[in-house]
Write an enzyme that holds these catalytic residues in place. Structure first.
Site, PDB file in Angstrom:
ATOM      1  N   TRP A   1      -0.681 -32.781 -13.105  1.00 35.24           N
ATOM      2  CA  TRP A   1       0.527 -32.812 -13.934  1.00 35.24           C
ATOM      3  C   TRP A   1       0.238 -33.098 -15.390  1.00 35.24           C
ATOM      4  CZ3 TRP A   1       4.135 -30.016 -12.331  1.00 35.24           C
ATOM      5  CH2 TRP A   1       4.455 -29.935 -10.977  1.00 35.24           C
TER       6      TRP A   1
ATOM      7  N   ASP B   1       5.128 -39.663 -18.443  1.00 37.04           N
ATOM      8  CA  ASP B   1       5.716 -38.862 -17.361  1.00 37.04           C
ATOM      9  C   ASP B   1       5.646 -39.735 -16.111  1.00 37.04           C
ATOM     10  OD1 ASP B   1       6.363 -37.202 -15.273  1.00 37.04           O
ATOM     11  OD2 ASP B   1       4.785 -35.716 -15.653  1.00 37.04           O
TER      12      ASP B   1
ATOM     13  N   LYS C   1      11.770 -36.679  -7.071  1.00 39.65           N
ATOM     14  CA  LYS C   1      10.740 -37.432  -6.358  1.00 39.65           C
ATOM     15  C   LYS C   1      11.331 -38.756  -5.862  1.00 39.65           C
ATOM     16  CE  LYS C   1       7.959 -34.153  -7.576  1.00 39.65           C
ATOM     17  NZ  LYS C   1       7.250 -34.085  -8.823  1.00 39.65           N
TER      18      LYS C   1
HETATM   19  C1  LIG Z   1       6.907 -33.007  -9.793  1.00 45.33           C
HETATM   20  C2  LIG Z   1       6.320 -33.463 -11.064  1.00 45.33           C
HETATM   21  C3  LIG Z   1       6.529 -32.764 -12.273  1.00 45.33           C
HETATM   22  C4  LIG Z   1       7.283 -31.450 -12.341  1.00 45.33           C
HETATM   23  O1  LIG Z   1       8.596 -31.614 -12.076  1.00 45.33           O
HETATM   24  P1  LIG Z   1       9.623 -30.387 -12.165  1.00 45.33           P
HETATM   25  O2  LIG Z   1      10.924 -31.078 -12.097  1.00 45.33           O
HETATM   26  O3  LIG Z   1       9.336 -29.492 -11.005  1.00 45.33           O
HETATM   27  O4  LIG Z   1       9.401 -29.697 -13.454  1.00 45.33           O
HETATM   28  C5  LIG Z   1       5.982 -33.283 -13.423  1.00 45.33           C
HETATM   29  N1  LIG Z   1       5.275 -34.410 -13.404  1.00 45.33           N
HETATM   30  C6  LIG Z   1       5.046 -35.106 -12.271  1.00 45.33           C
HETATM   31  C7  LIG Z   1       4.260 -36.358 -12.327  1.00 45.33           C
HETATM   32  C8  LIG Z   1       5.569 -34.650 -11.073  1.00 45.33           C
HETATM   33  O5  LIG Z   1       5.347 -35.337  -9.941  1.00 45.33           O
END
Ligand SMILES: *Cc1c(COP(=O)(O)O)cnc(C)c1O
Length: 362
Positions: free
Chosen positions: A101, A172, A196
């Site tokens: 990511w 993030d 998540k």
């Molecule tokens: C799932 C995830 C993303 C991407 O998320 P989307 O909503 O599909 O764009 C980005 N960063 C992390 C750490 C993730 O687990």
């Protein structure tokens, strides 16, 4: 409530049953009004109340006040990879590349023709860990420092968010937001795709420190402008109303269950059950993450001795009411995602199953 299995999906992931029940009720009939929360104007008083409470609860759970704004954006965390750079990257920004990511986040900067300085990367060892702070080559003039605090695919986390490394830290936190107390008040921006740990997909929770507003670049796109979004309570256009409502029910649930301190305690207990099952398997299960203290409390990755055994493990677990255990395609093996909503019983059941399976198939 119908039968529910232990769902170890990495995302969209399971939500607490109480949250789903409350959300289902609000979808059908919101507070006895004869219409559901997804069926009313975002400018009406019902949804306005939802947004106000979601902002207030986010702030109180995170222990932040007037210095920060809370936004509900769309386009996923992936869109934020670009939007953050479009807003805040003037010269160059530092990126810690610790997994799939954060690599994508840095890649999005390059796609815009902007400069991402990779301060350290563990790609050479297939992202089996996050590079340690002693390895980071930070640029003191960087516009910000971006990290991914929990690498969902590989299953490791930053033990601490590196707030002292930069006064403009951007995190993030998609796969761990609100799973433990976070030093958000010392961050310039924190964002998380909801699917998540917070709610359904379609909502990105963004917390931004207001002192970055004078430094914002003109993106030319109002929906990407953090300040304009804040001024309009994220309602420049129609937001993801039902997703925000489910998120609010989840924030209420977190609050009822001891807040972030309560979440941290429960998540540590859950993770320990699974890591103990790995460590006590005599090598039958091998952990993916090389640095023990970085082991994620949200995504637990491990391998079995062979592909055949991995397949059999996944099939047999499903028969026993434990689903979505297959690891990410580039990593393989098993990934058990155990976000806030996974009950302790789910981890107990999986740990027990791991012991039994190893004995039978060793
Ligand atoms: C799932 C995830 C993303 C991407 O998320 P989307 O909503 O599909 O764009 C980005 N960063 C992390 C750490 C993730 O687990």
């Amino acid at each position: 409530m119908s039968h529910r299995v232990f769902n170890f999906s990495a995302g969209p992931a399971m939500l607490p049953t109480e949250v789903l029940e409350a959300s289902a009720k609000g979808l059908l009939d919101y507070q006895g009004k004869g219409f559901g929360i997804a069926e009313c104007s975002h400018r009406g008083k019902e949804f306005d109340g939802v947004v106000d409470e979601a902002i207030a609860k986010t702030k109180s759970l995170l222990g932040i006040g007037d210095e920060h704004d809370v936004l509900f954006m769309q386009g996923g965390a992936t869109m934020l990879f670009s939007v953050i750079a479009m807003n805040l990257l003037h010269t160059s920004a530092d990126y810690l590349v610790s997994g799939e990511w954060s690599k994508k986040a840095a890649g999005a900067v390059k796609d815009l023709g902007l400069k991402a300085n990779v301060v350290a990367t563990s790609e050479a060892t297939n992202f089996d860990r996050a590079p340690l702070p002693s390895e980071w080559k930070l640029d003191p003039n960087a516009d910000y420092f971006h990290v991914c605090s929990n690498e969902t695919v590989h299953g490791h986390r930053l033990v601490e968010w590196p707030t002292s490394a930069s006064k403009n830290l951007i995190v993030d936190a998609s796969s761990e937001f609100m799973s433990r107390p976070h030093p958000v008040k010392d961050c310039a921006l924190v964002y998380a795709g909801a699917q998540k740990n917070l709610g359904p997909s379609g909502v990105v929770l963004v917390v931004v420190r207001k002192d970055v507003y004078p430094k914002l670049k003109k993106t030319g796109i109002k929906l990407f402008d953090f300040k304009a979004l804040a001024e309009n309570k994220s309602m420049i256009n129609t937001p993801a109303t039902f997703g925000i409502y489910v998120l609010l029910e989840n924030l209420r649930w977190i609050e009822r269950h001891g807040g972030l301190v309560g979440m941290e305690k429960r998540n540590a207990e859950k993770a320990k059950l699974l890591y103990d099952a790995i460590d006590n398997s005599g090598g039958y299960y091998s952990p993916f993450v090389a640095v023990k203290e970085q082991r994620s409390h949200m995504n637990v990755n491990y391998r079995l001795p062979s592909e055949e055994k991995t397949e059999a493990f996944i099939k047999e677990a499903a028969k026993n009411g434990m689903v979505a255990l297959k690891g990410y395609r580039t990593v393989g093996g098993i990934r058990a995602s155990i976000y806030n909503a996974m009950p302790v019983e789910g981890c107990q059941a999986l740990a027990q199953f791991m012991g039994d399976f190893a004995k039978k198939n060793g």
